[in-house]
Motif scaffolding. Structure first.
Motif, PDB file in Angstrom:
ATOM      1  N   PHE A   1       0.840  -1.202   0.000  1.00  0.00           N
ATOM      2  CA  PHE A   1       0.000   0.000   0.000  1.00  0.00           C
ATOM      3  C   PHE A   1       0.875   1.252   0.000  1.00  0.00           C
ATOM      4  N   GLN A   2       1.948   1.210   0.791  1.00  0.00           N
ATOM      5  CA  GLN A   2       2.834   2.364   0.829  1.00  0.00           C
ATOM      6  C   GLN A   2       3.414   2.618  -0.561  1.00  0.00           C
ATOM      7  N   PHE A   3       3.793   1.553  -1.220  1.00  0.00           N
ATOM      8  CA  PHE A   3       4.318   1.678  -2.591  1.00  0.00           C
ATOM      9  C   PHE A   3       3.252   2.288  -3.500  1.00  0.00           C
ATOM     10  N   GLY A   4       2.023   1.755  -3.377  1.00  0.00           N
ATOM     11  CA  GLY A   4       0.924   2.276  -4.200  1.00  0.00           C
ATOM     12  C   GLY A   4       0.751   3.769  -4.005  1.00  0.00           C
ATOM     13  N   PHE A   5       0.836   4.225  -2.760  1.00  0.00           N
ATOM     14  CA  PHE A   5       0.622   5.652  -2.520  1.00  0.00           C
ATOM     15  C   PHE A   5       1.841   6.497  -2.874  1.00  0.00           C
ATOM     16  N   ILE A   6       3.022   5.896  -2.928  1.00  0.00           N
ATOM     17  CA  ILE A   6       4.181   6.628  -3.469  1.00  0.00           C
ATOM     18  C   ILE A   6       3.876   6.982  -4.925  1.00  0.00           C
ATOM     19  N   VAL A   7       3.366   5.997  -5.655  1.00  0.00           N
ATOM     20  CA  VAL A   7       3.052   6.224  -7.065  1.00  0.00           C
ATOM     21  C   VAL A   7       1.883   7.197  -7.190  1.00  0.00           C
ATOM     22  N   PHE A   8       0.882   7.011  -6.326  1.00  0.00           N
ATOM     23  CA  PHE A   8      -0.299   7.887  -6.407  1.00  0.00           C
ATOM     24  C   PHE A   8       0.100   9.333  -6.123  1.00  0.00           C
ATOM     25  N   TRP A   9       0.947   9.531  -5.118  1.00  0.00           N
ATOM     26  CA  TRP A   9       1.411  10.897  -4.824  1.00  0.00           C
ATOM     27  C   TRP A   9       2.120  11.469  -6.046  1.00  0.00           C
ATOM     28  N   GLY A  10       3.009  10.663  -6.655  1.00  0.00           N
ATOM     29  CA  GLY A  10       3.741  11.135  -7.829  1.00  0.00           C
ATOM     30  C   GLY A  10       2.780  11.510  -8.947  1.00  0.00           C
ATOM     31  N   TYR A  11       1.759  10.697  -9.097  1.00  0.00           N
ATOM     32  CA  TYR A  11       0.756  10.922 -10.149  1.00  0.00           C
ATOM     33  C   TYR A  11       0.024  12.245  -9.927  1.00  0.00           C
ATOM     34  N   ILE A  12      -0.397  12.474  -8.687  1.00  0.00           N
ATOM     35  CA  ILE A  12      -1.163  13.687  -8.394  1.00  0.00           C
ATOM     36  C   ILE A  12      -0.252  14.915  -8.482  1.00  0.00           C
TER      37      ILE A  12
END
Lengths: 413, 472
Positions: A266-277
């Motif tokens: 999940f932490q990895f997923g949100f690293i990517v999500f943060w980068g995306y946003i």
């Protein structure tokens, strides 16, 4: 079923609780020290910016702890919403983190007092009021950005968060005693409506609390940006807490490698999500190149802030993206805990980057030092609050009906 | 083979601590195989023929209209100054959005280990491919000289010494949709191989056997095959996950990088993605509710599956609602006169009807899913999904047309009216979509047989564990 639950130590280490008074004292000292350090932060102009730097540092450090508490509240609600079982053994820690919001929000009172009782523009430039030389674009927003309405909205946002956090915690505690599965059904049923209220409060709360520090600027994705950071920092805090508790002989069987693996995913997923946003916001404003939108980025591309921005790309996205991608890393608890610490550090830089670069405030040694000391102080205060809030409470919802499934749980390949 | 799934239960009832069965009605492995294979082995029901008899002529009409367009030029559409992007782009974004559910189900729900995806992933993936085909058609024919559409591809042209404009999001779109279509197709086909082998093994007709033999690539079901299959599936799922976000993000860039009020706003990427998932699930339900009734798949696509999809529609519809609210609020908060006026114009100008259709269908109608009766009664559910489909088409209409219709100078204001070609082309694209879906039902395994069986055994094991849990 009860016999399936391993006999684990599920209380907070007593010496942690004993630290609370020291932490409070250290926290207060650090915040005061930060005031001193920030006071000497230099500005680009003649005007002294020390008090502004301190006020903004205070806000960003406050938001640092609030953000992962909000992340934990969302996590608790969403686990009920989707009837998740894997998280049953770690959900109580998230409930406890969220349960600190009612007390933590008291630390927002100084900010609110600044808005209600003074006209100082230290945090919110709009606070000076009409006819005080604000740009026309800000002047016309004063019917929204004024002390009365701001206070009312803040009360609503914190009201929603406090209500949800308290309700989920108290119901879950009630289940510890009765083991009543009706409680789970009730928590599941209300997760949907409460998440909707939470989302509204977080979205508009981000506009009010953080975005209006630059009142001329606007971005519709801003709330989602804060949400991404909140979730990311929440998973980092969870990984660190679980690791530290296990080091102290707690939750040794209740939280297994599979749970660490999942939290790391999940932490990895949100690293990517943060980068995306973050990328989406930057690209659209850079590409559009409209002055009132790019001004915010202009402040962040000069006076040393540009290096902080580049640091974020590298450390908030690229490095942890590559570093935590592998299954090998995600299943090594100590390694993941250090990555989580790194993530929290860059989350602090991210909040600083969102809040501090204002007109006339360059990056300086004193600014960074003051902000860092303020953060340390706030973390001390938060840690004290957390240990006091936890008290004797079990760190696992021991009678959660999903707990046996959570303990037997294995991630696929 | 012993019966391993449980008998008739209402699997929408939640019992904390216990997973409800995802396959109902005392099914065995062989009964599941039989249930799916007979769809393609037996004669199609009358309703299939009626649907095909309507859809296929519509597809032919679509082809004829494209021919007419090529021969005459884009003037046959209602596109005018200042609305240079009319229905073709609206239809493009609409269909790309529909094409999101399949990959979300097969990739993201797979990574989240959501076992209920197994009954619906195949049909949803097929729908994705067909929707992307419909979507790809519109920009292709919108370029004016469609026979030069290959200029969109970056190749070292010796005649022109020119490359496409890499700074244009329209070109990014070519890559985004192209990648998405290829990965989705690969995912869909690869997942189908074990089931195609089942079709092959059961076929009695020589031609049928030959075709399915070729398609199933020599699958024998050996453990080595399964091992590689599982590995490839996991890798494709991980690769496809960012694609779910990237496609509609890039589509949103088509609009959002411009300086046009109503288009240029930072919420567009996540808002478009939420809307796409919303519309995708709307269409999955629109298709699967009749399919499960016609082909008797109620034990595989159970009320639980339908209810889960209703909840996703409710969640994503509400996200879209939050985005609408944020946009409107920010149009005022930005104190940008053009931005604010555009939104007031949308809601209260000559296109007010389109805006409120959009709002009612996308934000209000999914709220009906708070009521259990709407999540259980398939007729009511189906009606809501039709509203969702209509609403999402209108969302793209509102975004595209209303922002363009009022240019910055009042002298350049206009009002868009579609021509008969616009309307019939939209109908024709539904013809293409429905024809392909009919053929899919006729010839291919519409439920992932092997994956459903995996879920059945898991449930049986879980029951076994629960029964014997105390003694271990």
């Amino acid at each position: 079923m009860a016999s399936n639950i391993p006999n684990d130590n599920v209380t907070l280490p007593a010496n942690w609780r004993g630290l609370a008074p020291i932490l409070v004292a250290a926290g207060c000292v650090c915040v005061l020290l930060s005031l001193g350090l920030c006071y000497f932060a230099s500005g680009t102009g003649e005007e002294a910016v020390g008090i502004r730097v301190f006020s903004l540092s205070y806000l960003s450090s406050f938001m640092f702890c609030l953000s992962f508490c909000l992340g934990s509240l969302f996590f608790v609600m969403v686990q009920h919403l989707v009837r998740a079982s894997w998280s049953a053994s770690i959900r109580r820690i998230a409930e406890l983190l969220a349960f600190t919001i009612p007390w933590w929000s008291l630390l927002f009172l100084p900010v609110l007092a600044l808005v209600i009782f003074t006209n100082e523009p230290w945090i919110y430039p709009w606070n000076v009021g009409a006819g005080q030389g604000l740009p026309a674009i800000v002047e016309s927003k004063l019917q929204f950005l004024n002390p009365l309405w701001f206070t009312i909205r803040i009360l609503v946002y914190f009201g929603v968060w406090i209500f949800a956090a308290r309700w989920y915690f108290s119901m879950s505690r009630k289940q510890d005693e009765s083991g009543d599965s009706e409680i789970t059904l009730k928590l599941q049923k209300w997760a949907g409506p409460l998440i909707m209220l939470f989302a509204l409060a977080l979205n508009f709360g981000a506009f009010d609390i953080m975005m209006s520090t630059d009142p001329a600027w606007f971005s519709t994705i801003y709330g989602v940006y804060l949400f991404a950071g909140s979730m990311l920092s929440f998973f980092a805090v969870m990984i660190i807490l679980c690791y530290l508790l296990q080091r102290n002989g707690r939750l040794e069987k209740m939280v297994n490698t599979e749970h660490f693996h999942d939290m790391s995913k999940f932490q990895f997923g949100f690293i990517v999500f943060w980068g995306y946003i973050a990328f989406s916001q930057f690209l659209l404003y850079w590409y559009g190149n409209i002055p009132e939108e790019t001004l915010w980025y202009k402040h962040r591309m000069e006076h040393g802030w540009q290096y902080i921005g580049l640091l974020l790309i590298a450390c908030h996205f690229a490095l942890p993206f590559l570093g935590t991608m592998s299954r090998y890393v995600r299943r090594r608890k100590a390694l993941m805990a250090s990555w989580a610490g790194f993530i929290l550090f860059v989350h602090w830089i991210d909040l600083m980057f969102l809040i501090l670069p204002q007109e006339g405030i360059p990056v300086s040694f004193m600014l960074i030092a003051g902000n860092l000391v303020c953060l340390i102080g706030m973390i001390c205060l938060f840690a004290a609050l957390f240990t006091l809030r936890v008290g004797d409470t079990s760190l696992v919802a021991v009678k959660d009906p999903w707990l046996p499934e959570a303990l037997a749980y294995q991630v696929g390949p | 083979m012993a019966s391993i799934a449980v008998s008739e239960v209402d699997n929408t009832i939640d019992t904390p601590g216990r997973r409800t069965p995802l396959v109902t009605g005392d099914q065995t492995y062989s009964s599941v195989t039989q249930m799916i294979c007979r769809i393609s082995e037996e004669a199609q029901p009358t309703i299939w023929w009626i649907t095909f008899a309507i859809a296929f002529p519509a597809l032919l009409m679509f082809g004829a209209l494209i021919g007419y367009l090529f021969l005459t030029g884009v003037g046959v559409w209602g596109n005018m100054s200042p609305v240079f992007w009319g229905w073709p782009i609206v239809n493009f974004v609409f269909w790309v959005g529909i094409g999101h559910a399949g990959t979300l189900i097969s990739a993201i729900l797979f990574l989240f280990r959501q076992n209920w995806r197994t009954s619906i992933n195949r049909a949803a993936e097929a729908m994705t491919i067909f929707a992307v085909i419909c979507a790809g058609t519109f920009p292709g024919i919108h370029v004016g000289r469609a026979w030069l559409a290959f200029w969109l591809a970056p190749y070292p042209s010796l005649n022109l010494w020119m490359w496409p404009q890499f700074r244009s999001p329209l070109l990014w779109d070519v890559f985004a949709v192209g990648t998405y279509a290829s990965v989705s197709l690969l995912f869909w086909y690869m997942g189908m191989i074990p089931d195609l082998a089942t079709f092959r093994d059961r076929s009695t007709n020589k031609w049928r056997r030959m075709v399915y033999s070729i398609l199933s690539l020599g699958w024998t079901g050996s453990s080595r095959h399964w091992m590689r299959y599982e590995k490839a599936y996991g890798i494709l799922a991980a690769l496809a996950t960012p694609l779910v976000l990237s496609v509609h993000t890039v589509v949103s860039f088509d609009f959002a990088v411009s300086q046009l009020p109503g288009w240029h706003t930072t919420i567009f990427p996540p808002y478009f993605v939420a809307g796409a998932i919303f519309s995708g699930f709307g269409m999955v339900l629109t298709l699967l509710i009749p399919v499960r009734a016609i082909y008797g798949l109620k034990h595989l696509i159970t009320p639980r599956h339908l209810e889960n999809m209703c909840k996703i529609i409710l969640a994503t519809g509400s996200m879209v609602g939050l985005a609408y609210t944020t946009e409107f609020f920010m149009a005022w908060y930005s104190q940008n006169k053009y931005e604010y006026d555009t939104f007031v114009f949308r809601a209260f100008g000559p296109y007010w009807w389109a805006y409120w259709i959009m709002f009612l269908c996308n934000v209000i109608s999914p709220q009906l899913f708070w009521l259990k009766v709407f999540r259980q009664n398939t007729v009511l559910m189906w009606i809501v999904t039709i509203f969702v489909n209509i609403g999402m088409w209108f969302e793209r209409f509102v975004i595209t047309v209303t922002s363009l219709a009022r240019d910055f100078l009042p002298s350049s204001w206009g009002y868009f009216s579609p021509t008969w070609v616009d309307i019939l082309m939209l109908v024709g694209s539904f013809g293409l979509f429905t024809t392909l879906f009919c053929l899919f039902c006729r010839y291919l395994p519409i439920v992932a047989i092997s994956e459903v069986k995996g879920v059945m055994s898991q449930h049986a094991h879980a029951q076994h564990r629960q029964a014997h849990g105390e003694s271990h």
